[in-house]
Design an enzyme around this catalytic site. Structure first.
Site: not given
Length: 439
Positions: A190, A330, A341, A361, A366, A426
C-alpha cells in the site's frame, strides 16, 4: 497512440526545453503540473474530487466476476472503462486491467499538464522518466497462464509473461513517448505510490531529470486478490450495505474495502515548468519512507515507525509541525491500524488546533498500490480548491480518537498551508509525502 510494440528511439541532439544545472547547495524545486486518475468515483480529477466533496461512495456490489463463493462481495469497482483513446486495440485486448488503468491515467496526466505530441517532440527525452508502481500486478493474466499450463499440450499466449510483469506498464508508456530517463517500478504494497512519488522527485532534485510521471495502479478486485485478502481476514463483510462498508475510525468498522484504479502525477522541476508556461497545482516539499520491522499485517503497537516516518518527512521538507494543517490519512477502516495511525498523528501534531484529518478511503475503498497517488491527488485538489472532503460513515467515532481533529460528515473550507499524505502498508512499510501551494 500506444501500439504495444517496441519502437526505436533516437536521442535528439537539440532540445529547446532544457534546464541548466543549479549551483551546489541550491535545491531544485519540484512541482505538480499534471494529474491523471482512474477510479470508481470518476476518470477525471475534477469529477473525482467533486464526488469526494459531496460524500459519494464508490463502493458497490462486484459485477465483473462471480464473488458469491467469497465472504466479501463488494468493492470500489470501476463499472465503465474504455482505454480506446490512448491504447491500441491489440494491447487493450491483451493487457491486464492494472496496465490499462496505468496507461490511461498516465496519458491523462500528460494531457492535463499540456504535454501534447508537439511539446513532447521538443523535450529532452533523456531527462524524462517514469516510475509508476503496482502492488499486485497482472492477476488476470497470471490466472489465465496457470490455467493454460494445466491443460496438456497447450502453451500459454507468448504475451502472458511480459504483460504480467509489473514494470511493463511504465515500459510501454516510455516506448510510446520515447522517454529515455529513469524507468522502473517500486512495489511496496500500500506504500507503493508514495515511494514512487518520492523516488521520482529525487531524480528531479538531484538534477538527473526535469520531468517524471509517477504514481501507482492496481486491479485487486479479482478472485485471486480478493480471495487472498479474505483469507487474511482483513476485509469488510458488510455485503448488505456496500456504501457503508468503509468507515475509518468508526466503532463499527470491520475491515478494508478493496478498490481498483490508478493515479499518476506529472512532476516537474519548477524552472522547467515556468519555461514552458505550465500550470502548477502544488509544490512537492519532501517526504520519507521507512519500516516498522515488526509484523506481516499489523503496525507496531507503539506507532514508533509511523512517527519516525512523519518526523523524517518533515525534516526532509524543512517543514515545522505547526505548518501542517491537513492530513490525508492512510486510515483503511481496520480496528488496529486506524487507531495506531491516529495516535501517531496526535503525537506529532496534537497541539495544533487547526489540524484537519480525513480519509479518502471512506469513499474510494483501498486501492492498494494506487492508493497513495489517488490520495495525493485528493490532497493536491484540496490545496487547489480550498475545500477538504468529508469522512463519510463516521457515525460513532472510536473513543480512541479526538473528533475535534477529524473532518465531519460534510466538506469543509480550509486554506491548506501544508498537506501530509500517509501510506502505511502490510509488512510495516511506511511512507509520507508533503505538498503545499506553490509560491
Amino acid at each position: 497512440m500506444l501500439s504495444g510494440e517496441t519502437m526505436a528511439i533516437s536521442v535528439q541532439p537539440e532540445n529547446k526545453l532544457t534546464t541548466e544545472e543549479k549551483p551546489p547547495g541550491q535545491k531544485r524545486r519540484v512541482v505538480v503540473t499534471g494529474i491523471g486518475i482512474v477510479t470508481a468515483l470518476g476518470h477525471d480529477s475534477d469529477m473525482f474530487y467533486n464526488n469526494l466533496l459531496q460524500g459519494i461512495s464508490g463502493v458497490s456490489e462486484i459485477e465483473n466476476f462471480d464473488s458469491s463463493q467469497l465472504p466479501t462481495n463488494i468493492g470500489g469497482e470501476i463499472k465503465y472503462f474504455s482505454a480506446d483513446s490512448g491504447v491500441s486495440s491489440k494491447l487493450a485486448k491483451r493487457a491486464d486491467k492494472f496496465m490499462l488503468y496505468l496507461l490511461t491515467a498516465g496519458k491523462k496526466a500528460l494531457a492535463d499538464g499540456g504535454i501534447t505530441n508537439e511539446v513532447n517532440r521538443e523535450l529532452n527525452k533523456s531527462r524524462c522518466g517514469i516510475i509508476i508502481g503496482t502492488a499486485l500486478g497482472g492477476l488476470r493474466i497470471c490466472q489465465e497462464w496457470i490455467e493454460t499450463m494445466m491443460t496438456p499440450s497447450k502453451m500459454p499466449n507468448p504475451f502472458s509473461l511480459p504483460l504480467t510483469a509489473t514494470n511493463m506498464g511504465s515500459a510501454t508508456l516510455a516506448m510510446d513517448l520515447g522517454w529515455m530517463g529513469p524507468n522502473y517500478v517500486i512495489s511496496a504494497a500500500c506504500a507503493t505510490s508514495n515511494n514512487c512519488i518520492l523516488s521520482a522527485a529525487g531524480h528531479i532534485i538531484e538534477g538527473e531529470t526535469d520531468i517524471m510521471l509517477c504514481g501507482g495502479s492496481d486491479a485487486g478486485l479479482h478472485p485471486i486478490g480478493l480471495g487472498g485478502m479474505a483469507s487474511c481476514r482483513v476485509l469488510s463483510r458488510r455485503n448488505c450495505d456496500p456504501t457503508k462498508a468503509s468507515r475509518p475510525w468508526d466503532t463499527e468498522r470491520d475491515g478494508i474495502v478493496v478498490g481498483d484504479g490508478a493515479g499518476v502525477l506529472l512532476m516537474e522541476e519548477l524552472e522547467h515548468a515556468k519555461q514552458r508556461g505550465a500550470k502548477v497545482y502544488a509544490e512537492f516539499l519532501g517526504g520519507s519512507f521507512g519500516a516498522d520491522a515488526y509484523h506481516l499485517t499489523q503496525p507496531h503497537p507503539t506507532g514508533n515507525g509511523m512517527v519516525l516516518c512523519i518526523e523524517k518527512a518533515l525534516a526532509d521538507a524543512g517543514v515545522a509541525r505547526e505548518d501542517v494543517n491537513y492530513v490525508n490519512a492512510h486510515a483503511a477502516s481496520t480496528q488496529i491500524g486506524d487507531l495506531r495511525e491516529f495516535r501517531a498523528l496526535f503525537r506529532c501534531f496534537g497541539n495544533n488546533p487547526e489540524l484537519r484529518i480525513n480519509s479518502t478511503k471512506s469513499m474510494t475503498g483501498h486501492l492498494l498500490g494506487a492508493t497513495g497517488a489517488v490520495e495525493a491527488i485528493a490532497a493536491i485538489k484540496a490545496i487547489q480548491t480550498g475545500w477538504i472532503h468529508p469522512n463519510i460513515n463516521l457515525d460513532n467515532p472510536d473513543k480512541g480518537v479526538d473528533v475535534n481533529l477529524l473532518v465531519g460528515p460534510t466538506k469543509e473550507r480550509l486554506d491548506v498551508k501544508v498537506a501530509l499524505s500517509n501510506s502505511f502498508a502490510f509488512g510495516g512499510q511506511n511512507s509520507c509525502i508533503l505538498f503545499a501551494p506553490s509560491k
